[in-house]
Write a protein that holds these residues in place. Structure first.
Motif, short mmCIF file in Angstrom:
data_model
loop_
_atom_site.label_atom_id
_atom_site.label_comp_id
_atom_site.label_asym_id
_atom_site.label_seq_id
_atom_site.Cartn_x
_atom_site.Cartn_y
_atom_site.Cartn_z
N ASP A 105 24.59 63.74 -0.19
CA ASP A 105 25.66 62.75 -0.05
C ASP A 105 26.11 62.63 1.41
OD1 ASP A 105 27.36 60.80 -1.15
OD2 ASP A 105 29.02 62.24 -1.25
N ASP A 153 25.53 54.18 -6.59
CA ASP A 153 25.03 55.16 -5.64
C ASP A 153 24.30 56.25 -6.41
OD1 ASP A 153 25.50 57.90 -4.20
OD2 ASP A 153 25.60 56.34 -2.66
N ARG A 164 19.40 55.94 0.33
CA ARG A 164 20.13 55.83 -0.94
C ARG A 164 19.51 54.74 -1.81
NH1 ARG A 164 24.95 58.65 -1.16
NH2 ARG A 164 25.62 59.41 0.86
#
Length: 148
Positions: A130, A3, A138
């Protein structure tokens, strides 16, 4: 490929530890032994330059496109990068020249203040990303940052 937001947060944690280690080294060095600071300063410089490049060339353009209301934060972070890098470069120059430890310590205080302030702004921005980014965003951010 992990991520991208979490990867940037984790890398910043590593940088924070390196900056804290540098502070301890600066405090411990004898006034006449400042050349011993060259290697730790070079290592932190190289890590920071690489991290900042990933942000400036990948993260920041992405944020300005996807979350344009955060452009002022991006601009603030760009200015902080310049201040942090400039102060670090000056400390390295002084260490290489064997300058007095007090001069390096004074610059280091400025470095720490700029770095701490920058880290807070970055943590806020990354926390917001986030919480807001969709999986497609992402993936796109990961591709941008990983390519650097």
């Amino acid at each position: 490929m992990g991520d991208p937001v979490h990867d940037l947060v984790h890398h910043h944690e590593d940088l924070n530890r390196a900056a804290m280690a540098l502070a301890a080294t600066i405090r411990a060095v004898r006034p006449e032994g400042t050349r011993a600071l060259v290697r730790p300063l070079e290592e932190l410089r190289d890590s920071l330059f690489a991290h900042f490049a990933r942000e400036e060339e990948g993260l920041f353009p992405f944020v300005e496109e996807v979350v344009p209301e955060r452009a002022p934060q991006v601009h603030e972070m760009l200015l902080a990068h310049d201040a942090i890098c400039g102060t670090l470069a000056r400390m390295l120059y002084l260490a290489r020249s064997g300058a007095d430890q007090a001069h390096i310590a004074t610059l280091h205080e400025r470095f720490e203040q700029a770095y701490a302030s920058h880290a807070q702004v970055e943590a806020t921005l990354l926390g917001e990303l986030d919480a807001r980014l969709e999986p497609a965003h992402r993936s796109r951010l990961a591709a941008l940052v990983d390519s650097l």
